[in-house]
Design a protein around this motif. Structure first.
Motif, PDB file in Angstrom:
ATOM      1  N   CYS A 448       0.845  -1.184   0.000  1.00 38.93           N
ATOM      2  CA  CYS A 448       0.000   0.000   0.000  1.00 38.93           C
ATOM      3  C   CYS A 448       0.887   1.242   0.000  1.00 38.93           C
ATOM      4  CB  CYS A 448      -0.911   0.040   1.228  1.00 38.93           C
ATOM      5  SG  CYS A 448      -1.682  -1.538   1.630  1.00 38.93           S
ATOM      6  N   SER A 449       0.372   2.330  -0.548  1.00 37.32           N
ATOM      7  CA  SER A 449       1.128   3.583  -0.532  1.00 37.32           C
ATOM      8  C   SER A 449       0.164   4.764  -0.589  1.00 37.32           C
ATOM      9  CB  SER A 449       2.108   3.648  -1.706  1.00 37.32           C
ATOM     10  OG  SER A 449       1.424   3.602  -2.942  1.00 37.32           O
ATOM     11  N   HIS A 487       7.438   2.831   5.634  1.00 38.61           N
ATOM     12  CA  HIS A 487       8.497   3.818   5.463  1.00 38.61           C
ATOM     13  C   HIS A 487       7.918   5.124   4.920  1.00 38.61           C
ATOM     14  CE1 HIS A 487       9.149   1.991   1.166  1.00 38.61           C
ATOM     15  NE2 HIS A 487       8.038   2.644   1.270  1.00 38.61           N
ATOM     16  N   LEU A 488       8.694   6.190   5.056  1.00 34.80           N
ATOM     17  CA  LEU A 488       8.325   7.518   4.566  1.00 34.80           C
ATOM     18  C   LEU A 488       9.356   7.940   3.531  1.00 34.80           C
ATOM     19  CD1 LEU A 488       6.631  10.157   4.733  1.00 34.80           C
ATOM     20  CD2 LEU A 488       8.154  10.890   6.581  1.00 34.80           C
ATOM     21  N   LEU A 489       8.882   8.312   2.336  1.00 39.12           N
ATOM     22  CA  LEU A 489       9.756   8.719   1.236  1.00 39.12           C
ATOM     23  C   LEU A 489       9.528  10.188   0.916  1.00 39.12           C
ATOM     24  CD1 LEU A 489       8.997   5.752  -1.202  1.00 39.12           C
ATOM     25  CD2 LEU A 489      10.765   5.829   0.550  1.00 39.12           C
ATOM     26  N   ASP A 490      10.566  10.822   0.347  1.00 42.22           N
ATOM     27  CA  ASP A 490      10.365  12.168  -0.174  1.00 42.22           C
ATOM     28  C   ASP A 490       9.987  12.079  -1.649  1.00 42.22           C
ATOM     29  OD1 ASP A 490      12.684  11.663  -1.560  1.00 42.22           O
ATOM     30  OD2 ASP A 490      13.940  12.995  -0.369  1.00 42.22           O
ATOM     31  N   ALA A 491       9.848  13.228  -2.296  1.00 42.60           N
ATOM     32  CA  ALA A 491       9.403  13.251  -3.694  1.00 42.60           C
ATOM     33  C   ALA A 491      10.413  12.625  -4.632  1.00 42.60           C
ATOM     34  CB  ALA A 491       9.106  14.692  -4.126  1.00 42.60           C
ATOM     35  N   HIS A 492      11.667  12.493  -4.186  1.00 42.46           N
ATOM     36  CA  HIS A 492      12.701  11.891  -5.020  1.00 42.46           C
ATOM     37  C   HIS A 492      12.751  10.377  -4.862  1.00 42.46           C
ATOM     38  CE1 HIS A 492      14.520  15.866  -5.915  1.00 42.46           C
ATOM     39  NE2 HIS A 492      14.087  16.151  -4.706  1.00 42.46           N
ATOM     40  N   GLY A 493      11.916   9.825  -3.989  1.00 38.14           N
ATOM     41  CA  GLY A 493      11.938   8.393  -3.759  1.00 38.14           C
ATOM     42  C   GLY A 493      12.959   7.960  -2.736  1.00 38.14           C
ATOM     43  N   SER A 494      13.634   8.892  -2.091  1.00 32.20           N
ATOM     44  CA  SER A 494      14.616   8.549  -1.061  1.00 32.20           C
ATOM     45  C   SER A 494      13.915   8.331   0.273  1.00 32.20           C
ATOM     46  CB  SER A 494      15.662   9.658  -0.910  1.00 32.20           C
ATOM     47  OG  SER A 494      16.480   9.709  -2.042  1.00 32.20           O
ATOM     48  N   ARG A 495      14.294   7.278   0.957  1.00 35.54           N
ATOM     49  CA  ARG A 495      13.653   6.941   2.214  1.00 35.54           C
ATOM     50  C   ARG A 495      14.152   7.839   3.331  1.00 35.54           C
ATOM     51  NH1 ARG A 495      14.332   0.961   4.339  1.00 35.54           N
ATOM     52  NH2 ARG A 495      16.303   1.829   5.048  1.00 35.54           N
ATOM     53  N   LEU A 496      13.223   8.465   4.047  1.00 35.57           N
ATOM     54  CA  LEU A 496      13.557   9.367   5.143  1.00 35.57           C
ATOM     55  C   LEU A 496      13.541   8.655   6.495  1.00 35.57           C
ATOM     56  CD1 LEU A 496      11.424  12.434   4.002  1.00 35.57           C
ATOM     57  CD2 LEU A 496      13.845  11.988   3.537  1.00 35.57           C
ATOM     58  N   THR A 497      12.646   7.692   6.655  1.00 35.29           N
ATOM     59  CA  THR A 497      12.589   6.905   7.875  1.00 35.29           C
ATOM     60  C   THR A 497      11.751   5.664   7.600  1.00 35.29           C
ATOM     61  OG1 THR A 497      12.078   6.944  10.252  1.00 35.29           O
ATOM     62  CG2 THR A 497      10.530   8.063   8.794  1.00 35.29           C
ATOM     63  N   TYR A 498      11.792   4.714   8.512  1.00 34.05           N
ATOM     64  CA  TYR A 498      11.065   3.467   8.311  1.00 34.05           C
ATOM     65  C   TYR A 498      10.833   2.807   9.660  1.00 34.05           C
ATOM     66  CZ  TYR A 498      15.321   0.831   9.280  1.00 34.05           C
ATOM     67  OH  TYR A 498      16.423   0.290   9.901  1.00 34.05           O
ATOM     68  N   THR A 499      10.105   1.685   9.662  1.00 31.74           N
ATOM     69  CA  THR A 499       9.908   0.906  10.878  1.00 31.74           C
ATOM     70  C   THR A 499       9.399  -0.478  10.521  1.00 31.74           C
ATOM     71  OG1 THR A 499       8.868   0.875  13.067  1.00 31.74           O
ATOM     72  CG2 THR A 499       7.509   1.609  11.247  1.00 31.74           C
ATOM     73  N   HIS A 500       9.695  -1.440  11.386  1.00 31.80           N
ATOM     74  CA  HIS A 500       9.101  -2.777  11.316  1.00 31.80           C
ATOM     75  C   HIS A 500       8.129  -2.933  12.481  1.00 31.80           C
ATOM     76  CE1 HIS A 500      12.867  -3.528   9.021  1.00 31.80           C
ATOM     77  NE2 HIS A 500      12.091  -4.327   8.327  1.00 31.80           N
ATOM     78  N   LYS A 528       5.583  10.511   0.497  1.00 32.79           N
ATOM     79  CA  LYS A 528       4.887   9.254   0.239  1.00 32.79           C
ATOM     80  C   LYS A 528       5.122   8.278   1.383  1.00 32.79           C
ATOM     81  CE  LYS A 528       4.330   5.699  -3.324  1.00 32.79           C
ATOM     82  NZ  LYS A 528       4.713   5.323  -4.702  1.00 32.79           N
ATOM     83  N   ILE A 529       4.032   7.694   1.887  1.00 30.03           N
ATOM     84  CA  ILE A 529       4.109   6.659   2.917  1.00 30.03           C
ATOM     85  C   ILE A 529       3.805   5.316   2.266  1.00 30.03           C
ATOM     86  CG2 ILE A 529       3.015   5.744   4.998  1.00 30.03           C
ATOM     87  CD1 ILE A 529       2.563   8.605   5.913  1.00 30.03           C
ATOM     88  N   GLY A 530       4.648   4.339   2.522  1.00 31.53           N
ATOM     89  CA  GLY A 530       4.438   2.994   2.012  1.00 31.53           C
ATOM     90  C   GLY A 530       4.319   2.001   3.148  1.00 31.53           C
ATOM     91  N   VAL A 531       3.389   1.069   3.028  1.00 31.55           N
ATOM     92  CA  VAL A 531       3.178   0.024   4.033  1.00 31.55           C
ATOM     93  C   VAL A 531       3.003  -1.307   3.310  1.00 31.55           C
ATOM     94  CG1 VAL A 531       1.728  -0.817   5.917  1.00 31.55           C
ATOM     95  CG2 VAL A 531       2.077   1.641   5.624  1.00 31.55           C
ATOM     96  N   VAL A 532       3.616  -2.358   3.842  1.00 31.17           N
ATOM     97  CA  VAL A 532       3.394  -3.695   3.305  1.00 31.17           C
ATOM     98  C   VAL A 532       2.973  -4.610   4.448  1.00 31.17           C
ATOM     99  CG1 VAL A 532       5.832  -4.334   3.508  1.00 31.17           C
ATOM    100  CG2 VAL A 532       4.344  -5.613   1.972  1.00 31.17           C
TER     101      VAL A 532
END
Length: 586
Positions: A448-449, A487-500, A528-532
């Protein structure tokens, strides 16, 4: 006594017995097809042993709908890295002998939740840093959110810049790493020509140049043009690196989304294709105005990294402080040399063919035909070399992209909050309004995103997602073990932070997930926030509104192209605050 039948007798500890099972595949009840064709390998395993070590393997083999496929495809890991993971699981041994091995092994360890292996990989990288591998280590640290390792790598890049950019491995780094180096105010270089020739060599290897013969105006850089076999090839130098550029599976986050139990997820591939740094982003950061007219005319002006109009405008700005020709759009106007580690700025800097590009004052060489005036103002005498070297000044650690910079305005804003609001560290919950709820079944991995922008700068601390809907087969048990990654991404697709997240949760409820660290985000910038979800079961889905106001902060959801927000309604709430306590900027 048959040594083959009674193999257990000669092995006196669990490690040696595990080693025997791993090497022989005896009693194996699962198999993995690891790697990409034609170099994939079939490896045997034992479900119980694997599940004892990893919660991901436990979910894969003993979850609600256990993995039925055999062999199980694992396409995103190198066979040697997966073998090392198995060796640790079976024998507690961790074998690391190179930076590449450490990065690949750490990727697999994070994917299958083996934190001890991750720690050992980080320790190895710390102990083996050098100019030859520091860029690779930096890219790894950036991907896996290791800020202290990033800082150490960047210090080496700044204090040993010449060794870094002149190493052959520099031609295989990511363009974003080159841009990061060029963003530093202090580098150990002789002049900007060191940086320019390194970029030029990189561009030549990967075919990232512009043909001047096809230039009619600045906008032609962004367009494709036809060329005959006899004419120079026109390459779109505004395009991101193509697939043949250095793109390692172990650092892109690419995984097989259909593989049960996978924790790592794709990192905004569509955004990456649109927003990756280009060779032009690197060129525009070179401080051409710190060069003499002669250095520029005999060096950068003769290459295919600059168009004729750009080269002419830059030369005019170098030659006079009040040039009527503005600098090309996007190019830096900074004139300050950044070679603060050495007082000498007149050392010869080798050009592309090894010829010195530093000339005696007052002596001008031939100018490129048809581009520059014949009479170029002579350069001013350079200061005499000195043998004294000031102490290295650690450069500030830049964020992945400009929008995560802590601006002076933000600092003042935080100070004002502290002085006037005793509850400035309070968390706020921007909950999306849901309608027409239904249910969907996750059979393996549910990706999901959600893209969003805010109209006021805040710090994102976490999200809320719905838990599973309780089914008739599990009546009487109000909890289950959830397994997901966010995880949280910026507009460039670079990951800013994440968690399990791996914990027991209630059915039919909301689960709050806190990121590893809060991240300051700027207003009117897309994130952009992504969740799996890796747990098999039924989840509630619904439709939601696209705009929500919370504590005078306006959130707009599902921005950008439609492909960037996928199953966005699984991300119900964004948790934010105004405090920066606990923030670790990359």
């Amino acid at each position: 006594m048959d040594p083959i039948i009674d193999w257990q007798i000669s092995r006196h500890d669990i490690k040696s017995r595990g080693q025997y099972l791993l090497e022989t595949g005896k009693w194996a009840d699962c198999h993995f097809l690891v790697g990409q064709e034609p170099n994939h390998q079939m490896l045997a395993g034992h479900k119980l042993i694997l599940a004892m070590a990893s919660p991901v393997f436990e979910a894969m083999f003993y979850g609600g709908l256990a993995e039925k496929n055999d062999p199980i495809p694992i396409l995103d890991l190198d066979p040697s890295a997966f073998k090392s993971l198995l060796e640790y699981i079976y024998t507690d041994k961790i074998s690391i002998n190179s930076v590449d091995k450490a990065c690949e092994l750490c990727y697999g360890a994070k994917k299958y939740m083996l934190p001890h292996v991750v720690e050992q990989c980080i320790t190895f990288l710390w102990s083996d840093l050098c100019p030859k591998n520091v860029c690779r280590a930096y890219e790894f640290a950036k991907l896996f959110e290791e800020p202290r390792l990033m800082e150490k790598c960047l210090q080496i890049m700044c204090t040993k810049t010449l060794d870094v950019i002149q190493d052959s491995n520099f031609e295989d780094v990511e363009l974003s790493t080159i841009v990061t180096i060029l963003d530093q105010a202090v580098l150990n270089i002789d002049s900007e020509l060191n940086l320019f020739w390194a970029i030029n060599k990189y561009a030549e290897k990967h075919g990232l140049c512009v043909s001047r013969s096809s230039e009619t105006n600045q906008q032609n850089i962004d367009q494709d043009s036809n060329s005959s076999p006899q004419s120079p090839i026109d390459v779109d130098i505004e395009a991101p690196p193509s697939n043949n550029l250095p793109q390692r599976n172990s650092t892109t986050g690419l995984v097989n989304n259909e593989q049960a139990g996978a924790v790592m997820v794709p990192v905004a591939n569509a955004v990456r294709q649109q927003e990756l740094p280009t060779i032009r982003d690197a060129i525009r950061r070179v401080r051409f105005l710190s060069l003499t007219p002669q250095q520029f005319a005999d060096g950068p002006a003769r290459t295919n990294l600059l168009t004729q109009s750009e080269a002419f405008a830059i030369l005019m700005n170098i030659s006079t402080s009040n040039s009527c020709y503005p600098m090309p759009e996007g190019f830096t106007t900074n004139k300050s040399p950044r070679n603060a580690f050495s007082e000498s700025s007149s050392s010869p800097v080798p050009g592309p063919s090894g010829v010195s590009t530093t000339h005696r004052p007052g002596v001008s060489g031939p100018s490129p035909s048809g581009i520059f005036p014949q009479h170029v103002p002579p350069p001013q005498p350079a200061p005499l070399p000195t043998k004294s070297f000031p102490a290295p000044v650690p450069a500030p650690i830049p964020p992945a992209h400009p929008e995560s910079v802590e601006s002076p305005f933000f600092s003042d804003y935080l100070e004002e909050i502290r002085n006037n609001d005793s509850n400035y560290d309070r968390k706020y919950y921007c909950r999306r309004i849901m309608r027409q709820q239904t249910e969907c079944l996750n059979t393996s991995v549910l990706d999901c995103s959600l893209t969003f922008i805010v109209d006021r700068s805040v710090c994102i601390t976490g999200i809320e997602v719905p838990t599973q809907v309780q089914g008739s087969t599990i009546v009487g048990n109000d909890r289950y073990s959830e397994l997901l990654y966010a995880h949280l991404l910026d507009a460039h697709g670079s990951r800013l932070t994440y968690t399990h997240c791996n914990q027991r949760v209630q059915f039919n409820s909301m689960l709050e997930i806190s990121f590893d660290r809060p991240v300051f985000i700027q207003r009117n910038k897309m994130y952009k926030i992504g969740v799996v979800f890796n747990k098999v079961g039924w989840y509630p889905v619904s439709q939601s509104v696209t705009k929500v106001n919370c504590d005078n902060v306006g959130f707009t959801f599902c921005v950008g192209s439609q492909s960037e927000s996928v199953r966005d309604n699984f991300i119900r709430t964004i948790v934010f605050t105004y405090t920066r306590d606990g923030i670790v900027y990359p």
